[in-house]
Structure formats: structure tokens, C-alpha cells
Design an enzyme around this catalytic site. Structure first.
Site, PDB file in Angstrom:
ATOM      1  N   ASP A  86       0.906  -1.135  -0.038  1.00  6.31           N
ATOM      2  CA  ASP A  86       0.174   0.011   0.042  1.00  6.31           C
ATOM      3  C   ASP A  86       0.867   1.335  -0.101  1.00  6.31           C
ATOM      4  O   ASP A  86       0.295   2.357   0.407  1.00  6.31           O
ATOM      5  CB  ASP A  86      -1.277  -0.218   1.088  1.00  6.31           C
ATOM      6  CG  ASP A  86      -0.202   0.333   2.475  1.00  6.31           C
ATOM      7  OD1 ASP A  86       0.945  -0.110   2.406  1.00  6.31           O
ATOM      8  OD2 ASP A  86      -1.028   0.309   3.502  1.00  6.31           O
ATOM      9  N   GLU A  87       2.056   1.208  -0.372  1.00 11.20           N
ATOM     10  CA  GLU A  87       2.792   2.498  -0.388  1.00 11.20           C
ATOM     11  C   GLU A  87       4.029   2.306  -1.666  1.00 11.20           C
ATOM     12  O   GLU A  87       4.300   1.480  -1.891  1.00 11.20           O
ATOM     13  CB  GLU A  87       3.687   2.249   1.023  1.00 11.20           C
ATOM     14  CG  GLU A  87       4.222   3.782   1.273  1.00 11.20           C
ATOM     15  CD  GLU A  87       4.844   3.751   2.860  1.00 11.20           C
ATOM     16  OE1 GLU A  87       4.897   4.725   3.230  1.00 11.20           O
ATOM     17  OE2 GLU A  87       4.834   2.837   3.306  1.00 11.20           O
TER      18      GLU A  87
END
Length: 340
Positions: A86-87
């Protein structure tokens, strides 16, 4: 929370079962108000918040969402460096969208993630990776923050030293003992002075406290290590018990290194221990192969630092990388430190 609206507004954590030494993988902001955080023992999280809702991970959902988000990123630039599910870092310097406005690009990306995936996203916009990461945490959840080039000097001067890339608990404590609490304090130090106290990492500190980070956004990010670890339902009472558990971990490590095709790049071996009191330590040595005898010696070295029951045991390899003076490296802390 996305899939079950009844969970919204309630303290929620994803992770393992508390009766099996489970830990918190992540939690929502309602849970964080109770001091719950990632990597905390789930049993401790429930002590802090008895009403905490605990749910098991759903990796298939996370992978699906991650692929959707990465596809959105790549509509704006080919220079995407994923850090996790998620990054990611994006270099939009040459992006043709919105007349090259990184702020407007970030706004549209966040809106598309919400419309497509159904989750919120935060963004940081800055001249380099270090500052972008800091900025991305500034307006969470569901916000963005911009650090413009002319604002870098003043913004970084006020940052606490423990916000610097690669500074862990031990290094932060050492810096504070030496009188450096903020990056502004650290700027009073000369480069030789920093290198005297921190070795090669002193050069990184010298640049970071001035907002300098020369790392490029790299779509093909090199793996730096491969490791395996196990948290035991019942503590391993002594060194002999740890020795018995080491062999299957070494075999699993060999399998993972083989799958990663990293055999030729092994540079170091390490053994990691977390004791029953949550203190942890890592012992490592230079090695170009996974040597069982060397692993046993590292285990003995690490165990002597605590000489008590062990709740987690891990073994791994660090992979060789090009030695570039301008490349910022992580400072490996090999002291025994308590969890916060």
C-alpha cells in the site's frame, strides 16, 4: 471497513490470535487512540482496548487492491517504486499531466483510488524521497502535504532526529545524549564529527538533516535481505531449545533464498532473537553462503546477550549491493533494545 460498513467508527485490528502469540499487522485510527500500533502483541492490544475487534488478514483482497492502485500510479509515470502493498514512491518530474503539477497529480490519484478501490489514501509531495515520506504522514488519514523546495531548509530544521531515514531507537538515543534533538541541532556538527561518531552513516546524517536525499525512484528495487522467523506459542526455555528450532528455520531460509535466486549475492548471515521480555537482538557475520555452523555460533552469541527464554527466533542473509557514497543506507543497529 470498506466491505462491512458496520465496522466503521469502531476500534479494529488485523492480525493473529492473542492466544497464539499473534501480533497486530495493522489497525484503524480508532484503535490507535488507545495506543495500539503495528507489531504490538495482540494480547497487549486487547488489554489496552477490551472492545477491540480482531480480524484475520485477507491477503487476496490486499493483493487485488494493491494491483489496482499500482495500475493507477502507472497511468501518470513509469517511475514507480513500490515499498509494500500500500505504499510507493512516484517520480512525476517529467509527467505530462496537469502541466507537471505534482500537487494536482496527487489529488487526482487519491480520488481515483477512492473511486476505483473504495479506500482513502494520503500523499506527500516533496523534492526527494526522504521528504516525500515525511510529508505523506503529515495529513493522515485521507490528506496530502506539500514541501516546496524553498521550504525545505526551515521544515527540516524543526524535525526531531528520530524522523530521519535510517535512525532507529538506539541511534536516536545516542544523538539525544550528544545534544542533538532536532535536525537544526545536528547541522551544528561537521561531517568529520558525524563520521567519527557514526561511521559511514554519519555522511547520510549530514545530508539528511539538511533535507538532502540523492536516492532515485527505482522501479526495479533491489532486494537487500531474505529472512525467516517464527514466534512460538510457548517460549523456548533455553539455548538447547533454540538450537533445535534453528535447523528447520535454516532449511526454510535456503528455500526462500533459492526462490529469490539470491545465492550468489549473499554477503552476511544473521540470527535474530526476541526474548520473553520483548527485548530483541541481532548477531551477524560476513559469509557468502548459508553455513549451519556459523548460524549456531551467531545464535549462541545472540542468546548470551539475554540468557533467558525466547519468544521469537529468526535467521536470514543480507545481500551484497554496490557501495555508492551517495546512496543512503540503513544503519543496522545490533544492540539489544526494548520494544516501545
Amino acid at each position: 471497513m470498506r466491505d462491512d460498513p458496520s465496522l466503521r467508527g469502531k476500534p479494529l485490528a488485523v492480525g493473529g490470535r492473542p492466544d497464539q502469540r499473534g501480533v497486530v499487522a495493522t489497525c484503524n485510527y480508532e484503535a490507535r487512540k488507545f495506543g495500539i500500533r503495528s507489531a504490538m502483541a495482540m494480547s497487549q492490544a486487547l488489554q489496552r482496548c477490551p472492545d477491540l475487534i480482531v480480524m484475520p488478514p485477507a491477503m487476496d483482497k490486499y493483493r487485488t487492491a494493491s494491483k489496482q492502485i499500482l495500475a493507477i500510479y502507472r497511468d501518470y509515470t513509469d517511475l514507480v517504486e513500490p515499498l509494500s502493498l500500500d505504499e510507493a514512491y512516484l517520480d512525476v518530474t517529467d509527467s505530462p499531466h496537469f502541466q507537471n503539477s505534482a500537487t494536482l497529480i496527487a489529488q487526482e490519484i487519491r480520488q481515483r483510488i477512492f473511486d476505483t478501490v473504495g479506500i482513502t489514501a494520503s500523499a506527500g509531495i516533496a523534492p526527494n524521497k526522504f521528504l516525500a515520506k515525511i510529508a505523506s504522514d503529515w495529513n493522515k488519514p485521507n490528506g496530502q502535504f506539500v514541501i516546496r523546495p524553498k521550504e525545505v531548509e526551515d521544515f527540516v530544521a524543526a524535525l526531531p532526529v528520530d524522523k530521519l531515514f535510517g535512525v532507529g531507537k538506539v541511534t536516536a538515543m545516542k544523538l539525544k545524549k550528544l545534544g542533538a534533538f532536532t535536525c537544526g541541532d545536528l547541522r551544528e556538527w561537521t561531517l568529520p564529527h558525524l563520521q567519527q561518531h557514526f561511521g559511514k552513516f554519519g555522511g547520510s546524517l549530514y545530508g539528511l538533516c539538511r533535507g538532502i536525499d540523492r536516492r532515485h525512484v527505482s522501479p526495479s528495487r533491489e532486494r537487500k535481505s531474505v529472512s525467516v522467523e517464527e514466534t512460538y506459542v510457548t517460549d523456548l526455555p533455553d539455548l538447547d531449545a533454540c538450537r533445535r528450532e534453528l535447523e528447520p528455520l535454516i532449511e526454510l531460509l535456503r528455500q526462500r533464498v533459492h526462490r529469490a535466486q539470491a545465492e550468489r549475492n549473499i554477503h552476511k548471515l544473521f540470527v535474530k532473537i526476541r526474548f520473553a521480555d520483548f527485548r530483541r537482538t541481532t548477531a551477524e557475520c560476513v559469509s557468502t553462503l548459508i553455513d549451519e555452523a556459523a548460524c549456531r555460533k551467531l545464535l549462541e552469541t545472540a542468546h548470551k546477550r539475554g540468557d533467558r527464554a525466547v519468544r521469537l527466533l529468526g535467521v536470514g542473509v543480507r545481500l551484497e549491493e554496490e557501495d555508492d557514497f551517495h546512496q543512503l543506507g540503513l544503519f543496522v543497529e545490533e544492540a539489544t533494545v526494548p520494544d516501545a
